[in-house]
Design a protein around this motif. Structure first.
Motif, PDB file in Angstrom:
ATOM      1  N   LYS A   9       6.646   9.935  -2.239  1.00  0.00           N
ATOM      2  CA  LYS A   9       5.871   9.245  -3.258  1.00  0.00           C
ATOM      3  C   LYS A   9       4.583   8.653  -2.697  1.00  0.00           C
ATOM      4  CE  LYS A   9       9.849   8.205  -6.186  1.00  0.00           C
ATOM      5  NZ  LYS A   9      10.630   7.163  -6.892  1.00  0.00           N
ATOM      6  N   ALA A  10       4.224   9.052  -1.499  1.00  0.00           N
ATOM      7  CA  ALA A  10       2.997   8.542  -0.890  1.00  0.00           C
ATOM      8  C   ALA A  10       1.786   8.965  -1.706  1.00  0.00           C
ATOM      9  CB  ALA A  10       2.864   9.046   0.542  1.00  0.00           C
ATOM     10  N   ARG A  11       0.905   8.014  -1.966  1.00  0.00           N
ATOM     11  CA  ARG A  11      -0.338   8.326  -2.671  1.00  0.00           C
ATOM     12  C   ARG A  11      -1.224   9.220  -1.817  1.00  0.00           C
ATOM     13  NH1 ARG A  11      -5.629   5.959  -3.231  1.00  0.00           N
ATOM     14  NH2 ARG A  11      -5.112   4.665  -1.437  1.00  0.00           N
ATOM     15  N   ARG A  12      -1.351   8.846  -0.549  1.00  0.00           N
ATOM     16  CA  ARG A  12      -2.089   9.654   0.409  1.00  0.00           C
ATOM     17  C   ARG A  12      -1.376   9.602   1.753  1.00  0.00           C
ATOM     18  NH1 ARG A  12      -8.395   8.109   0.133  1.00  0.00           N
ATOM     19  NH2 ARG A  12      -7.493   6.107   0.678  1.00  0.00           N
ATOM     20  N   ILE A  13      -1.568  10.645   2.547  1.00  0.00           N
ATOM     21  CA  ILE A  13      -0.952  10.741   3.865  1.00  0.00           C
ATOM     22  C   ILE A  13      -2.076  10.828   4.894  1.00  0.00           C
ATOM     23  CG2 ILE A  13       0.539  12.126   5.357  1.00  0.00           C
ATOM     24  CD1 ILE A  13       1.809  13.199   2.685  1.00  0.00           C
ATOM     25  N   HIS A  14      -2.133   9.852   5.781  1.00  0.00           N
ATOM     26  CA  HIS A  14      -3.164   9.808   6.814  1.00  0.00           C
ATOM     27  C   HIS A  14      -2.561  10.205   8.167  1.00  0.00           C
ATOM     28  CE1 HIS A  14      -5.547   7.516   3.896  1.00  0.00           C
ATOM     29  NE2 HIS A  14      -4.477   6.766   3.718  1.00  0.00           N
ATOM     30  N   ASP A  36       0.870  -1.172   0.000  1.00  0.00           N
ATOM     31  CA  ASP A  36       0.000   0.000   0.000  1.00  0.00           C
ATOM     32  C   ASP A  36       0.909   1.224   0.000  1.00  0.00           C
ATOM     33  OD1 ASP A  36      -1.621   2.201   0.786  1.00  0.00           O
ATOM     34  OD2 ASP A  36      -3.071   0.855   1.678  1.00  0.00           O
ATOM     35  N   ASP A  37       0.762   2.093  -0.973  1.00  0.00           N
ATOM     36  CA  ASP A  37       1.668   3.231  -1.075  1.00  0.00           C
ATOM     37  C   ASP A  37       1.156   4.474  -0.358  1.00  0.00           C
ATOM     38  OD1 ASP A  37      -0.365   3.560  -2.863  1.00  0.00           O
ATOM     39  OD2 ASP A  37       0.895   3.738  -4.639  1.00  0.00           O
ATOM     40  N   ASP A  38       0.412   4.274   0.735  1.00  0.00           N
ATOM     41  CA  ASP A  38       0.009   5.360   1.612  1.00  0.00           C
ATOM     42  C   ASP A  38       0.974   5.466   2.784  1.00  0.00           C
ATOM     43  OD1 ASP A  38      -2.114   5.643  -0.076  1.00  0.00           O
ATOM     44  OD2 ASP A  38      -3.671   5.249   1.409  1.00  0.00           O
ATOM     45  N   LEU A  39       0.955   6.621   3.434  1.00  0.00           N
ATOM     46  CA  LEU A  39       1.792   6.884   4.604  1.00  0.00           C
ATOM     47  C   LEU A  39       0.891   7.185   5.794  1.00  0.00           C
ATOM     48  CD1 LEU A  39       4.637   7.541   5.875  1.00  0.00           C
ATOM     49  CD2 LEU A  39       4.234   9.908   5.160  1.00  0.00           C
ATOM     50  N   LEU A  40       1.209   6.605   6.948  1.00  0.00           N
ATOM     51  CA  LEU A  40       0.464   6.841   8.186  1.00  0.00           C
ATOM     52  C   LEU A  40       1.340   7.632   9.151  1.00  0.00           C
ATOM     53  CD1 LEU A  40      -1.845   6.358  10.253  1.00  0.00           C
ATOM     54  CD2 LEU A  40      -0.669   4.231  10.876  1.00  0.00           C
ATOM     55  N   ILE A  41       0.819   8.758   9.649  1.00  0.00           N
ATOM     56  CA  ILE A  41       1.498   9.551  10.679  1.00  0.00           C
ATOM     57  C   ILE A  41       0.700   9.435  11.963  1.00  0.00           C
ATOM     58  CG2 ILE A  41       2.261  11.845  11.391  1.00  0.00           C
ATOM     59  CD1 ILE A  41       2.529  12.585   8.472  1.00  0.00           C
ATOM     60  N   TYR A  42       1.382   9.098  13.063  1.00  0.00           N
ATOM     61  CA  TYR A  42       0.730   9.031  14.364  1.00  0.00           C
ATOM     62  C   TYR A  42       1.263  10.155  15.260  1.00  0.00           C
ATOM     63  CZ  TYR A  42      -0.507   7.667  19.087  1.00  0.00           C
ATOM     64  OH  TYR A  42      -0.979   7.693  20.378  1.00  0.00           O
ATOM     65  N   VAL A  43       0.346  10.896  15.896  1.00  0.00           N
ATOM     66  CA  VAL A  43       0.706  11.981  16.811  1.00  0.00           C
ATOM     67  C   VAL A  43       0.109  11.657  18.175  1.00  0.00           C
ATOM     68  CG1 VAL A  43       0.684  14.462  17.232  1.00  0.00           C
ATOM     69  CG2 VAL A  43       0.642  13.599  14.875  1.00  0.00           C
ATOM     70  N   HIS A  44       0.963  11.463  19.168  1.00  0.00           N
ATOM     71  CA  HIS A  44       0.560  10.973  20.488  1.00  0.00           C
ATOM     72  C   HIS A  44      -0.058  12.069  21.359  1.00  0.00           C
ATOM     73  CE1 HIS A  44       3.951  13.063  22.387  1.00  0.00           C
ATOM     74  NE2 HIS A  44       4.680  12.651  21.352  1.00  0.00           N
ATOM     75  N   GLY A  45      -0.546  11.659  22.529  1.00  0.00           N
ATOM     76  CA  GLY A  45      -1.103  12.576  23.494  1.00  0.00           C
ATOM     77  C   GLY A  45      -0.085  12.997  24.544  1.00  0.00           C
ATOM     78  N   ALA A  46      -0.587  13.491  25.657  1.00  0.00           N
ATOM     79  CA  ALA A  46       0.275  14.002  26.724  1.00  0.00           C
ATOM     80  C   ALA A  46       0.757  12.869  27.634  1.00  0.00           C
ATOM     81  CB  ALA A  46      -0.478  15.040  27.551  1.00  0.00           C
ATOM     82  N   LYS A  47       1.762  13.172  28.431  1.00  0.00           N
ATOM     83  CA  LYS A  47       2.244  12.318  29.519  1.00  0.00           C
ATOM     84  C   LYS A  47       2.879  11.021  29.039  1.00  0.00           C
ATOM     85  CE  LYS A  47      -0.247  10.234  32.631  1.00  0.00           C
ATOM     86  NZ  LYS A  47      -1.226   9.830  33.676  1.00  0.00           N
TER      87      LYS A  47
END
Length: 451
Positions: free
Chosen positions: A255-260, A179-190
């Motif tokens: 080259k990501a098709r979509r960035i989530h 799958d040529d998509d990219l996943l970005i994860y942004v965490h919470g506090a603490k």
């Protein structure tokens, strides 16, 4: 319509070329692992999240379709962090201080003990009850450099070529992935630096290990006073320009098709500020920002974002992304305490927040917003979906995260049920059966031999 698992194979010559580079990097990663086994300080082990009901009820594993040559239990995760690197010659680590630059690199996240077999990991990933815990830990970490986020009038400053190196390596990963998509994860506090990479790895794991993932780690401290007192809230907003610059670079050079983007709790503040800034920097007549930045699903899980702030940014969010999903729960103790002691009004992750007629009109005018009320009609289910970690702790809630990122399915196709408002959805009592019927109706056969 995008298939949730097992996209059609890519051109053979592309895969062969990129797999060769992956083998070379695999050898480097093995060496890297031996050098930095003690990479992260603080709590650095946590169990694999419960299996989403998508797998436990529908009878397949997210790993069934992974090719034989890629069946090794660790998982690579890229990272970008505004944490200051700790000055320690013996190991690479990032502490709680804010850095002046954004560091880039990759971590190798191990799943279980070195003795855990692929077949056992695959079985644990399809079952509701596991015979033993599968702990995630950092097996290796490599920093490749750092860059300085750009301003409204300048690009990011990258004197060391770190961004170029990251893009080359990430693009090779994207080309070699199913799958040529990219996943970005942004965490919470603490949480610490380790947490961001570990969460990105397990989200990626239950999305079939088909994508390339990146953890964005901002310098929150590991105590609630730092956040409740407002210090870490300000840190969240100060980290947002680094995410904006990263998204700009990804749009230009990846080259990501979509960035989530999946963000949790206070991470929603980082993402909201970054996307609003992205919109304000680049809006212009005739410019399609969704096409320009290729943002797919932006998923707000139990988000600690003040409703007023979210409403202010909503036109920007609607303009730059293909889909915005917000989850709400009736009994999220962390968000209730945040509203009570920190002020700022209701949070978007809270259920039963009061909104004005003008706000309701604004909500209904958005084209891409979906609100998933995980508590609505809980009496019919016989249980509520509560707490602050429900989006990955509860198998029904985590399934919607997986399907929202991995597919173009509408809420109804994801097994959700409509309510009296067009943009508001609930998780019905027959959710597993709806999933089964929906996926069959769409002729998506979730079997390993079809992946």
């Amino acid at each position: 319509m995008q298939r949730p698992f097992g996209h059609p194979p890519k051109q053979v010559h592309v895969v062969s070329r990129t797999l060769s580079s992956l083998r070379l990097r695999g050898a480097l990663t093995t060496l890297l692992t031996a050098v930095v086994m003690t990479a992260c300080s603080g709590p650095s082990v946590q169990p694999l999240m419960p299996t989403p009901v998508l797998f436990s009820e529908l009878g397949f594993s997210p790993l069934d379709h992974v090719p034989e040559e890629q069946r090794w239990t660790p998982r690579r995760v890229y990272y970008a962090t505004t944490r200051q690197r700790i000055n320690d010659m013996q190991r690479i680590d990032y502490g709680n201080d804010e850095g002046s630059r954004t560091a880039l690199g990759m971590t190798l996240i191990g799943f279980g003990t070195p003795q855990l077999s692929w077949s056992d990991l695959s079985e644990y990933s399809r079952t509701e009850e596991r015979s033993s815990a599968v702990d995630l830990a950092v097996s290796g970490l490599m920093e490749i450099g750092a860059y300085t986020p750009g301003t409204e009038t300048s690009d990011a400053r990258d004197e060391t070529g770190s961004l170029a190196w990251l893009m080359r390596d990430m693009n090779a990963s994207i080309e070699a992935s199913r799958d040529d998509d990219l996943l970005i994860y942004v965490h919470g506090a603490k949480v610490n630096f380790y947490n961001a990479s570990a969460f990105a790895a397990q989200l990626d794991h239950f999305m079939g290990r088909d994508m390339t993932s990146l953890a964005f780690s901002w310098p929150t401290r590991q105590n609630i006073i730092a956040y409740g007192g407002g210090g870490d809230v300000r840190r969240a907003y100060r980290a947002a320009p680094a995410l904006t610059s990263l998204l700009e670079e990804l749009a230009k050079n990846s080259k990501a098709r979509r960035i989530h983007i999946v963000c949790w709790s206070a991470g929603g503040r980082v993402v909201t500020a970054a996307l609003k800034d992205l919109y304000e920097r680049h809006q212009a007549p005739g410019v399609d920002l969704r096409e320009k930045f290729r943002l797919g699903t932006v998923y707000y899980a139990a988000a600690d974002v003040p409703a007023e702030e979210f409403f202010d940014a909503l036109p920007a969010l609607d303009s730059v992304s293909s889909r915005v999903v917000v989850t709400v729960s009736s009994k999220d103790g962390a968000l209730n305490m945040a509203q009570l002691f920190m002020g700022g009004g209701t949070r978007i992750g809270q259920r039963n927040q009061e909104i004005s007629a003008d706000e309701l009109e604004q909500l209904m005018a958005t084209e891409r917003l979906e609100v998933v009320d995980v508590s609505r009609d809980w009496e019919g289910r016989g249980f509520d979906i509560t707490g602050h970690r429900y989006w990955f702790d509860h198998p029904w809630a985590s399934t919607d995260v997986v399907l929202s990122v991995r597919s173009d399915f509408t809420p109804e196709e994801r097994g959700l049920a409509p309510t009296n408002l067009d943009l508001l959805w609930k998780i019905p009592s027959d959710y597993p059966e709806r999933l089964r019927q929906s996926l069959t109706r769409e002729e998506i056969q979730l079997r390993a031999d079809d992946f």
